[in-house]
Design an enzyme around this catalytic site. Structure first.
Site, PDB file in Angstrom:
ATOM      1  N   LEU A   1       6.436 -66.059 -58.138  1.00  0.00           N
ATOM      2  CA  LEU A   1       6.234 -64.746 -57.516  1.00  0.00           C
ATOM      3  C   LEU A   1       6.314 -63.622 -58.551  1.00  0.00           C
ATOM      4  CD1 LEU A   1       6.186 -62.949 -54.966  1.00  0.00           C
ATOM      5  CD2 LEU A   1       8.637 -63.375 -54.715  1.00  0.00           C
ATOM      6  N   VAL A   2       7.388 -63.571 -59.326  1.00  0.00           N
ATOM      7  CA  VAL A   2       7.550 -62.441 -60.263  1.00  0.00           C
ATOM      8  C   VAL A   2       6.752 -62.686 -61.540  1.00  0.00           C
ATOM      9  CG1 VAL A   2       9.213 -60.992 -61.499  1.00  0.00           C
ATOM     10  CG2 VAL A   2       9.835 -61.969 -59.292  1.00  0.00           C
TER      11      VAL A   2
ATOM     12  N   TYR B   1      24.129 -71.394 -54.418  1.00  0.00           N
ATOM     13  CA  TYR B   1      23.191 -70.570 -55.192  1.00  0.00           C
ATOM     14  C   TYR B   1      23.901 -69.342 -55.759  1.00  0.00           C
ATOM     15  CZ  TYR B   1      19.109 -67.583 -56.079  1.00  0.00           C
ATOM     16  OH  TYR B   1      18.170 -66.754 -56.654  1.00  0.00           O
TER      17      TYR B   1
ATOM     18  N   HIS C   1      11.072 -67.687 -48.235  1.00  0.00           N
ATOM     19  CA  HIS C   1      11.832 -66.508 -47.823  1.00  0.00           C
ATOM     20  C   HIS C   1      11.182 -65.932 -46.582  1.00  0.00           C
ATOM     21  CE1 HIS C   1      13.259 -66.469 -52.169  1.00  0.00           C
ATOM     22  NE2 HIS C   1      14.351 -66.538 -51.442  1.00  0.00           N
TER      23      HIS C   1
ATOM     24  N   ARG D   1      17.598 -56.042 -44.110  1.00  0.00           N
ATOM     25  CA  ARG D   1      17.266 -56.403 -45.486  1.00  0.00           C
ATOM     26  C   ARG D   1      16.518 -55.267 -46.164  1.00  0.00           C
ATOM     27  NH1 ARG D   1      20.229 -59.857 -44.177  1.00  0.00           N
ATOM     28  NH2 ARG D   1      20.108 -62.127 -44.469  1.00  0.00           N
TER      29      ARG D   1
HETATM   30  O1  GFB Z   1      14.560 -64.308 -47.092  1.00  0.00           O
HETATM   31  P1  GFB Z   1      15.584 -65.006 -46.271  1.00  0.00           P
HETATM   32  O2  GFB Z   1      15.328 -66.419 -45.900  1.00  0.00           O
HETATM   33  O3  GFB Z   1      16.996 -65.083 -46.982  1.00  0.00           O
HETATM   34  O4  GFB Z   1      15.833 -64.073 -44.964  1.00  0.00           O
HETATM   35  P2  GFB Z   1      18.178 -64.051 -47.136  1.00  0.00           P
HETATM   36  C1  GFB Z   1      16.584 -64.636 -43.970  1.00  0.00           C
HETATM   37  C2  GFB Z   1      16.640 -63.697 -42.753  1.00  0.00           C
HETATM   38  O5  GFB Z   1      15.353 -63.699 -42.111  1.00  0.00           O
HETATM   39  C3  GFB Z   1      17.644 -64.299 -41.796  1.00  0.00           C
HETATM   40  C4  GFB Z   1      15.484 -64.327 -40.817  1.00  0.00           C
HETATM   41  O6  GFB Z   1      18.201 -63.255 -41.047  1.00  0.00           O
HETATM   42  C5  GFB Z   1      16.745 -65.191 -40.939  1.00  0.00           C
HETATM   43  O7  GFB Z   1      17.331 -65.391 -39.647  1.00  0.00           O
HETATM   44  N1  GFB Z   1      14.285 -65.140 -40.525  1.00  0.00           N
HETATM   45  C6  GFB Z   1      13.554 -65.062 -39.391  1.00  0.00           C
HETATM   46  C7  GFB Z   1      13.741 -66.070 -41.322  1.00  0.00           C
HETATM   47  N2  GFB Z   1      12.546 -65.953 -39.416  1.00  0.00           N
HETATM   48  C8  GFB Z   1      12.638 -66.586 -40.623  1.00  0.00           C
HETATM   49  C9  GFB Z   1      11.866 -67.616 -41.238  1.00  0.00           C
HETATM   50  O8  GFB Z   1      10.886 -68.143 -40.668  1.00  0.00           O
HETATM   51  N3  GFB Z   1      12.248 -68.012 -42.483  1.00  0.00           N
HETATM   52  C10 GFB Z   1      13.318 -67.444 -43.132  1.00  0.00           C
HETATM   53  N4  GFB Z   1      13.609 -67.861 -44.383  1.00  0.00           N
HETATM   54  N5  GFB Z   1      14.099 -66.477 -42.565  1.00  0.00           N
HETATM   55  C11 GFB Z   1      17.938 -64.726 -49.608  1.00  0.00           C
HETATM   56  C12 GFB Z   1      18.376 -65.946 -50.373  1.00  0.00           C
HETATM   57  O9  GFB Z   1      18.810 -64.609 -48.483  1.00  0.00           O
HETATM   58  O10 GFB Z   1      18.120 -63.554 -50.367  1.00  0.00           O
HETATM   59  C13 GFB Z   1      17.503 -66.057 -51.593  1.00  0.00           C
HETATM   60  O11 GFB Z   1      18.227 -67.070 -49.526  1.00  0.00           O
HETATM   61  C14 GFB Z   1      17.462 -64.771 -52.376  1.00  0.00           C
HETATM   62  O12 GFB Z   1      17.979 -67.109 -52.414  1.00  0.00           O
HETATM   63  C15 GFB Z   1      17.227 -63.561 -51.472  1.00  0.00           C
HETATM   64  O13 GFB Z   1      18.667 -64.622 -53.052  1.00  0.00           O
HETATM   65  C16 GFB Z   1      17.442 -62.258 -52.227  1.00  0.00           C
HETATM   66  O14 GFB Z   1      17.727 -62.655 -47.355  1.00  0.00           O
HETATM   67  O15 GFB Z   1      19.139 -64.304 -46.013  1.00  0.00           O
END
Ligand code: GFB
Length: 276
Positions: free
Chosen positions: A4-5, A126, A169, A198
């Site tokens: 990505l980056v 992580y 993500h 977020r």
């Molecule tokens: O990007 P994400 O998976 O990780 O976002 P984090 C998670 C949020 O999105 C949670 C909601 O609140 C999930 O409940 N969400 C809703 C979903 N639908 C989906 C979906 O289909 N897939 C995913 N993945 N989430 C990340 C770390 O944490 O932060 C990474 O996992 C990285 O490693 C990033 O550090 C900055 O934001 O929770």
């Protein structure tokens, strides 16, 4: 260099034509293997390194693969910094993440809070591997005066992301989810309640900040590379925005059997704004 980056940096590299860019990937070197890494560094002899390599996943991969997320990232990061030191690399910019901060903090989060408490359980492995990258960088600076710095991006999105429904993500996963829902005329399923908050930064904007960090920022302290606190968005509003882009906003379901992960991790970007 192929993620990505890395691809975002590739798209702006012509602005930095005084530099020769080598975009590495796991096909060229297995950074988890020390001797492979040492051999590769001997071949390319880098002056500067933007260290973007990491075993990553969204919330659900972080929850289900905690050992790998810790073990593989620890080995990868130790190899990169050790080989950078051994090859007298002039500067290394490594990436942490706003998800590695403690979960129980006073918001907004600033750079000084990194080790002030345990990270959220969902990405415990992580987060600690990334915190050790901060520790390793500082130890090399302290003992050898190596110019190894860490930057702390917030959630990143953009082209060439991982669009996996299971391991991606949230933004790429929901784009993929909405695309399939519309195509198959079924509900657009959003995991969790949609309440979490977020901040998101576009990969090409982060690429500019990564180049600035490499060429201009040489301080001991880490620096958060994020949009402002006021730019925070709920997962619900994010999902609605994505559904509008697909003209499919009338069939969204929030599936609360899935975890929300961290409720919020609001980062303060005032240190960055002091410079940029
Ligand atoms: O990007 P994400 O998976 O990780 O976002 P984090 C998670 C949020 O999105 C949670 C909601 O609140 C999930 O409940 N969400 C809703 C979903 N639908 C989906 C979906 O289909 N897939 C995913 N993945 N989430 C990340 C770390 O944490 O932060 C990474 O996992 C990285 O490693 C990033 O550090 C900055 O934001 O929770």
């Amino acid at each position: 260099g192929t993620g990505l980056v890395g691809n975002a940096i590739k798209s702006i590299k012509d602005k930095y034509s005084e530099h020769t860019f080598i975009f590495s990937s796991r096909l060229k070197c297995d950074l988890i293997n020390y001797s492979d890494t040492y051999k590769y560094f001997s071949e390319i002899k880098p002056d500067y390194i933007i260290h973007l390599a990491s075993i990553v996943g969204g919330l659900f991969k972080n929850m289900s693969h905690k050992v790998d997320m810790f073990d593989l990232n620890m080995r990868l990061n130790m190899n990169v910094l050790r080989c950078a030191h051994e090859h007298k690399v002039k500067k290394v910019v490594s990436c942490l993440s706003t998800c590695v901060f403690p979960d129980n903090v006073d918001y907004p989060i600033n750079e000084s809070m990194l080790h002030n408490g345990e990270p959220h359980d969902s990405n415990y492995g992580y987060a600690y591997s990334k915190r050790m990258l901060d520790v390793q960088s500082k130890l090399y600076r302290q003992q050898y005066n190596d110019n190894f710095i860490c930057v702390i991006p917030t959630n990143i999105y953009g082209e060439h992301d991982n669009y996996s429904l299971e391991n991606g993500h949230v933004i790429p996963a929901l784009i993929h989810q909405c695309y399939l829902a519309k195509k198959e005329n079924r509900p657009f399923i959003v995991k969790g309640s949609g309440e979490p908050l977020r901040q998101f930064i576009y990969s090409k904007d982060l690429a500019e900040l990564m180049m600035w960090s490499l060429l201009e920022y040489n301080k001991w302290d880490n620096i958060i590379l994020s949009v402002g606190e006021k730019d925070e968005i709920s997962i619900k509003d994010l999902a609605i925005t994505i559904s509008k882009a697909f003209d499919y906003e009338d069939n969204i379901i929030f599936d609360t059997q899935y975890s929300n992960g961290q409720h919020k991790k609001t980062a303060n970007n005032s240190l960055l704004l002091k410079y940029k």
